[in-house]
Design a protein around this motif. Structure first.
Motif, PDB file in Angstrom:
ATOM      1  N   THR A  11       0.857  -1.185   0.000  1.00 55.93           N
ATOM      2  CA  THR A  11       0.000   0.000   0.000  1.00 55.93           C
ATOM      3  C   THR A  11       0.894   1.237   0.000  1.00 55.93           C
ATOM      4  O   THR A  11       1.783   1.367   0.837  1.00 55.93           O
ATOM      5  N   PRO A  18      -4.507   6.795   0.041  1.00 55.89           N
ATOM      6  CA  PRO A  18      -3.841   5.684  -0.648  1.00 55.89           C
ATOM      7  C   PRO A  18      -3.868   5.872  -2.161  1.00 55.89           C
ATOM      8  O   PRO A  18      -4.866   6.312  -2.722  1.00 55.89           O
ATOM      9  N   GLU A  21      -3.200   0.137  -3.334  1.00 59.25           N
ATOM     10  CA  GLU A  21      -3.721  -0.543  -2.153  1.00 59.25           C
ATOM     11  C   GLU A  21      -3.529  -2.052  -2.230  1.00 59.25           C
ATOM     12  O   GLU A  21      -3.950  -2.699  -3.199  1.00 59.25           O
ATOM     13  N   GLU A  22      -2.852  -2.595  -1.231  1.00 62.13           N
ATOM     14  CA  GLU A  22      -2.729  -4.041  -1.008  1.00 62.13           C
ATOM     15  C   GLU A  22      -2.373  -4.788  -2.298  1.00 62.13           C
ATOM     16  O   GLU A  22      -3.027  -5.764  -2.681  1.00 62.13           O
ATOM     17  N   LYS A 218      -5.447  -0.420  -8.078  1.00 62.86           N
ATOM     18  CA  LYS A 218      -5.372  -1.871  -8.079  1.00 62.86           C
ATOM     19  C   LYS A 218      -5.086  -2.382  -9.491  1.00 62.86           C
ATOM     20  O   LYS A 218      -5.235  -1.645 -10.471  1.00 62.86           O
TER      21      LYS A 218
END
Length: 274
Positions: A11, A18, A21-22, A218
């Motif tokens: 992240t 953000p 993210e992830e 993403k």
């Protein structure tokens, strides 16, 4: 063994907002990976993090299985080199002096400037077409020449991983193709892992083995261009209606935007017909 570069639940943020993210991402070794997406989607932010220039808010970037932020700057710089957006050279610095900076990670008090360093710099200047300008100050060059000077410095670093943020910026079409051909040859002949951010989706499809399409922080899709590039992807990632057809020269996916084409064509026909 070729170095590996992956992200683990990464992240990235500026302040409390953000940007990525992830994110779990594996960069294919020995291939050309191109990051694509609309402006502000996080492509350049991700590239900066892969190069250890931006500390993660959470998660990690792993170089050879180790957290990249735990490794020394010098050690990292021997494994990977980055060309960021819009680099600025100190006033009066010559092209040769700039290219030599690429060799600094290989210097220490026991190992000073060597014939190998000299050969790497001369090679980098030659392949980027900058040998004839090597004694010119960087700030006296055109935008395209400056970009090639910075690319020469990046190549002189002699790393197995190259990260380039819009390497074709400021270049005319001929020099864009020259630079991308050079990077393609470096990959094909020396097996270098290359990660680029490109805005031109058609050039990305032509030169990439692996495309990572980013949307909303993403991964929207990733894989070989012919496997993932579709009208649906372009519509969702770029908010653009288009037709995807085979490139007539290379057979890779080619995006033909709809845009305002029919309106313009109609107007031209009206004008031509009186």
């Amino acid at each position: 063994m070729k170095p590996t570069l992956v992200t683990d639940n990464l992240t990235l943020a500026y302040g409390s907002s953000p940007v990525i993210e992830e994110l779990d991402l594996i960069i294919p070794k020995g291939q050309i990976t191109v990051l694509v997406g609309s402006n502000g989607c996080g492509k350049s932010t991700l590239l900066r993090s892969l190069a250890r220039l931006l500390k993660p808010q959470s998660g990690s970037v792993l170089l050879n299985g180790q957290d990249i932020t735990s490794q020394s700057t010098r050690k990292t710089a021997r494994e990977l080199a980055i060309l960021p957006q819009g680099p600025v050279a100190p006033e009066g610095l010559t092209v040769m002096q700039l290219a030599k900076q690429g060799r600094y990670p290989h210097q220490n008090w026991l190992s000073q400037w060597s014939s190998e360093d000299e050969e790497m710099v001369e090679w980098a200047l030659e392949v980027t077409g900058m040998s004839s300008l090597k004694y010119r100050p960087v700030d006296s060059l055109s935008g395209g020449q400056r970009q090639r000077a910075w690319i020469a410095m990046t190549l002189a670093q002699g790393t197995d991983i190259l990260l380039l943020d819009e390497p074709t910026t400021y270049l005319d079409l001929t020099h864009q193709i020259d630079v991308l051909d050079l990077l393609y040859d470096l990959n094909a002949e020396e097996g270098r892992t290359i990660i680029m951010v490109l805005h031109d989706l058609n050039l990305a499809c032509r030169y990439a083995h692996h495309i990572v399409a980013i949307s909303g922080g993403k991964i929207f899709a990733q894989g070989r261009p012919e496997e993932i590039i579709s009208e649906e992807l372009v519509r969702n990632v770029f908010r653009l209606n288009c037709q995807v057809i085979p490139d007539p020269v290379f057979g890779t996916p080619m995006c033909v935007p709809h845009g305002k084409g029919r309106l313009l064509r109609s107007n031209r026909l009206t004008v031509a017909g009186g």
